[in-house]
Design a protein around this motif. Structure first.
Motif, mmCIF file in Angstrom:
data_model
loop_
_atom_site.group_PDB
_atom_site.id
_atom_site.type_symbol
_atom_site.label_atom_id
_atom_site.label_comp_id
_atom_site.label_asym_id
_atom_site.label_seq_id
_atom_site.Cartn_x
_atom_site.Cartn_y
_atom_site.Cartn_z
ATOM 1 N N VAL A 134 0.831 -1.197 0.000
ATOM 2 C CA VAL A 134 0.000 0.000 0.000
ATOM 3 C C VAL A 134 0.871 1.254 0.000
ATOM 4 O O VAL A 134 0.614 2.216 -0.739
ATOM 5 N N SER A 135 1.912 1.268 0.805
ATOM 6 C CA SER A 135 2.744 2.467 0.930
ATOM 7 C C SER A 135 3.585 2.730 -0.309
ATOM 8 O O SER A 135 3.970 3.876 -0.570
ATOM 9 N N SER A 136 3.866 1.687 -1.111
ATOM 10 C CA SER A 136 4.730 1.861 -2.283
ATOM 11 C C SER A 136 4.010 1.636 -3.601
ATOM 12 O O SER A 136 4.647 1.478 -4.640
ATOM 13 N N SER A 137 2.681 1.638 -3.584
ATOM 14 C CA SER A 137 1.908 1.359 -4.789
ATOM 15 C C SER A 137 2.205 2.359 -5.909
ATOM 16 O O SER A 137 2.484 3.547 -5.677
ATOM 17 N N GLU A 138 2.114 1.871 -7.159
ATOM 18 C CA GLU A 138 2.303 2.722 -8.336
ATOM 19 C C GLU A 138 1.250 3.832 -8.401
ATOM 20 O O GLU A 138 1.474 4.877 -9.020
ATOM 21 N N ILE A 139 0.115 3.608 -7.767
ATOM 22 C CA ILE A 139 -0.988 4.568 -7.858
ATOM 23 C C ILE A 139 -0.605 5.914 -7.247
ATOM 24 O O ILE A 139 -1.101 6.962 -7.668
ATOM 25 N N TRP A 140 0.310 5.909 -6.252
ATOM 26 C CA TRP A 140 0.729 7.179 -5.655
ATOM 27 C C TRP A 140 1.385 8.093 -6.684
ATOM 28 O O TRP A 140 1.448 9.310 -6.496
ATOM 29 N N ARG A 141 1.887 7.523 -7.782
ATOM 30 C CA ARG A 141 2.577 8.327 -8.789
ATOM 31 C C ARG A 141 1.621 9.010 -9.755
ATOM 32 O O ARG A 141 2.031 9.837 -10.563
ATOM 33 N N LEU A 142 0.348 8.624 -9.694
ATOM 34 C CA LEU A 142 -0.629 9.244 -10.588
ATOM 35 C C LEU A 142 -0.821 10.703 -10.221
ATOM 36 O O LEU A 142 -0.779 11.085 -9.056
ATOM 37 N N LYS A 143 -1.062 11.523 -11.242
ATOM 38 C CA LYS A 143 -1.384 12.916 -10.977
ATOM 39 C C LYS A 143 -2.770 12.992 -10.364
ATOM 40 O O LYS A 143 -3.662 12.215 -10.680
ATOM 41 N N ASP A 144 -2.950 13.960 -9.495
ATOM 42 C CA ASP A 144 -4.243 14.126 -8.824
ATOM 43 C C ASP A 144 -5.192 14.895 -9.737
ATOM 44 O O ASP A 144 -5.559 16.031 -9.474
ATOM 45 N N GLU A 145 -5.590 14.253 -10.839
ATOM 46 C CA GLU A 145 -6.437 14.908 -11.825
ATOM 47 C C GLU A 145 -7.871 15.000 -11.318
ATOM 48 O O GLU A 145 -8.432 14.040 -10.821
#
Length: 709
Positions: A397-408
């Motif tokens: 959870v802490s290192s998921s790729e999703i954190w890299r998504l822009k907050d669109e």
């Protein structure tokens, strides 16, 4: 997140492809070899869905491939459902003629009166689907999609929470803000001035906890004792002065007046407030118009000094034009220590990580990435609560790729992360809720019936509506426990989605769901309309034909739902031309859900008979006096809602043809109850009469007579 429907829809397709009715019709039409090819192709595609769902996060081509596949799966389902529906219609015809054999005789040439005219079209559609399937199978290899084991994907199993969750209204780190605001509310009246009320603002970004803090103050005992009158109104995007004034008046006066004139309404509100000290909460204010505000507060001059208006908002522009005490105006994100405590409470049921030091480093990373936003921290805490304190899950959870998504569009990666953890079915059910506008109050039972009608809860045992409903309630409760839904603040039997959750649902729904409102009308591309499968219409007082041109282009539409903003108990009918329905319905032959509640229509058009796929028909609070006989040709109909149809006097003579009908709601339809004596042969039909729910199995006259309103 296009994989959301596929993993749930493909098992349904496999079941239909192997059903006796589909096999028999395919053999008769000489396309059984083609159907077997579909099965093989779909099996190959199903094997790579797990890998595709992980890669679509960062790969636009994979996401496009999944979207194309999802559209094709809908098309296949429509074809197969049409065959099964045709089989039911022919079976009904044979039964009426005394024929007892089913599958064998329902496909004989003698009963295929319309088949010859549609053969060419049907074969062309099958060829199109077959060619597209082959293209997608080839493309999956080009995209490098691999077969992966189902258990390797987090959230693939349908989990139930086994432990209790901390009360979502609990506040961490807001005690100082609460006390300061409480003192502000309870201050004695200021020196005489031009108004007897003052503004108490709570400002902050979405998800920071503004509404929760306001709700805590609203229910504080000292506040209840201090103010004579109270009202809570959710304002949201559209600042409708009439609606807000009406809700304030009805909440404070404890009445439900059918006032339609703004002047009379504000006079009544001013009279009721005269000489009384009130507390008003205006939650989620977006307007920046001072003129809107002036219109709303005109009646407030009669109130007693010391009255207060709490305003929660993300925008400060309007507040800067008003006279207010800036104390605690800006509600900041939670400090790290408080944020850690909030995660610990919801993930572990404790106040800190003292006994779970191995998990604390991962929690600290999560807190940093959430930016101290309360909604995100609670949702992720509840997600982690299902992981049994296993370090590898916290690390993922802490290192998921999703954190890299822009907050669109204001969608936090943290919320996308908890969505990604859902099972395929839960993703589908949540995305469906994108059809509801922000602050829409929805009923759990009604939502489950909609899910059933859409086929989201299909079970291996045909017509097992009891099991489908049980599953629907379980799925709803799980979404509620994960913070996707919240209980409505003033009506405990209803539910609402936080604004950010509504944005999330809209984001993941993409090109399959459309909520048609004043905002979406300006941004949708006309060429996209033909792709939408589920559309809702946010109602207006008067509806012109032009408004529905979008629906005419959506030939593949499965859902037409009318929604509204505000309390379901005070919504009113709105005017709608019968001509629109007469012209529109034949353009939408694949509809499964049709909601016409609150339409000011006096009759159901005969064109409704073209909707052979229809499962759900809601005619509540309309002015219809009868149901046409053609309704009884809707062999797939599962739910018929006639709630509040006070002028309805007759059911069709052939009502017993609706053998798949499972839910009939006739609350507040007084003339109808006496006509139910002959429907005992509709086994397992559930009828809602006022607040009594009866399961009717082989119902006889004596049982009917024993029911009371």
């Amino acid at each position: 997140m296009a994989e959301l429907v596929l993993s749930a829809l493909l098992p349904v397709l496999f079941e239909k492809l192997t059903s006796a009715a589909v096999k028999s019709i395919a053999r008769y039409r000489g396309v059984d070899a083609e159907i077997k090819k579909w099965q093989r192709s779909l099996t190959q595609i199903q094997a790579v869905l797990i890998d595709a769902s992980q890669k679509e996060i960062t790969s636009a081509p994979v996401k496009r491939w999944l979207n194309d596949l999802q559209h094709l799966a809908y098309d296949i389902d429509d074809v197969l459902d049409g065959w099964v529906t045709e089989a039911m219609q022919r079976e009904s015809t044979h039964e009426s003629e005394g024929v007892t054999s089913k599958v064998r005789k329902l496909i004989t040439p003698t009963c295929c009166t319309n088949f010859s005219r549609s053969t060419t079209t049907m074969l062309a559609e099958l060829d199109r689907i077959s060619n597209k399937l082959q293209d997608l199978v080839k493309e999956k290899a080009d995209l490098g999609l691999r077969v992966e084991e189902a258990q390797s994907r987090p959230g693939n199993n349908n989990r139930r929470f086994q432990t209790s969750v901390v009360d979502p209204s609990s506040i961490v780190g807001r005690q100082a803000e609460k006390e300061a605001l409480l003192q502000q509310l309870l201050l004695p009246a200021d020196e005489p001035c031009d108004q007897n009320y003052s503004i108490v603002p709570i400002v902050g970004m979405g998800g920071v906890g503004k509404t929760t803090l306001a709700r805590l103050l609203y229910h504080e005992k000292q506040v209840k004792d201090h103010f004579e009158l109270k009202a809570w109104v959710c304002v949201s995007d559209e600042f409708d002065s009439f609606r807000i004034s009406k809700e304030i008046f009805e909440a404070m006066a404890k009445v439900n007046e059918n006032l339609t004139n703004m002047n009379l309404l504000q006079e009544a509100l001013g009279d009721h407030l005269r000489g009384k000290k009130f507390l008003l909460v205006l939650d989620d204010v977006w307007t920046e118009s001072y003129a809107d505000w002036e219109t709303l507060v005109r009646p407030f001059y009669t109130c007693s000094p010391g009255s207060r208006i709490i305003v929660t908002t993300r925008k400060e522009h309007l507040l800067k034009q008003l006279v207010y005490n800036p104390l605690n105006m800006q509600l900041l994100s939670l400090p790290d220590d408080d944020a850690l405590s909030l995660v610990a409470r919801h993930a572990l049921g404790v106040n800190n990580f003292d006994l779970h030091m191995s998990l604390k480093p991962y929690a600290e990373v999560i807190v940093q990435k959430c930016g101290g936003l309360r909604l995100a921290l609670i949702a992720l805490g509840r997600l982690l609560r299902t992981k049994n304190n296993e370090i590898d899950h916290w690390e993922k959870v802490s290192s998921s790729e999703i954190w890299r998504l822009k907050d669109e569009g204001g969608i936090l990666p943290a919320l996308r992360l908890i969505y990604q953890d859902l099972s395929a079915t839960l993703k589908q059910l949540f995305a469906y809720c994108s059809l509801f506008p922000k602050d829409f109050l929805f009923d759990k039972e009604e939502l489950v019936l909609l899910w059933m009608a859409e086929g989201f809860l299909n079970q291996p045992t045909p017509n097992d509506s009891t099991e489908e409903k049980r599953l629907g309630h379980e799925f709803f409760d799980e979404l509620l426990s994960r913070s996707f839904f919240q209980r409505a603040p003033n009506i405990k039997s209803l539910f609402v989605m936080h604004d950010l959750m509504n944005d999330l649902a809209t984001s993941v729904a993409t090109e399959f769901y459309l909520r048609l409102d004043n905002v979406s009308e300006k941004r949708i591309r006309m060429e996209m309309l033909e792709k939408y499968r589920h559309m809702s219409f946010v109602r207006e007082d008067y509806v012109a034909y032009k408004k529905f041109e979008a629906f005419e282009r959506a030939k593949s539409l499965r859902t037409f739902v009318v929604t509204h903003v505000g309390d379901v108990e005070v919504r009113q009918s709105f005017y709608f031309s019968n001509k629109i329905l007469i012209d529109l319905l034949p353009q939408l032959p694949l509809l499964r859900v049709l909601c016409l509640s609150d339409f000011q229509i006096s009759e159901v058009p005969e064109s409704i008979g073209t909707l052979g796929h229809l499962r759900y028909l809601n005619l509540s609070r309309t002015r219809i006096t009868y149901l046409p006989e053609i309704v009884c040709n809707l062999f797939n109909l599962q739910t018929l809602i006639l709630f509040g149809c006070v002028e309805l006097a007759n059911l069709p003579n052939t009502f017993l043809k609706l053998k798949n009908l499972r839910h009939l709601d006739i609350r507040d339809t007084p003339l109808l109850f006496q006509m139910l004596l002959g429907i005992g042969n509709l086994k397992n039909l559930q009828i809602t009469i006022s607040k009594i729910v009866c399961i009717l199995v082989n119902l006889d006259r004596s049982l009917i007579g024993g029911l009371r309103f």
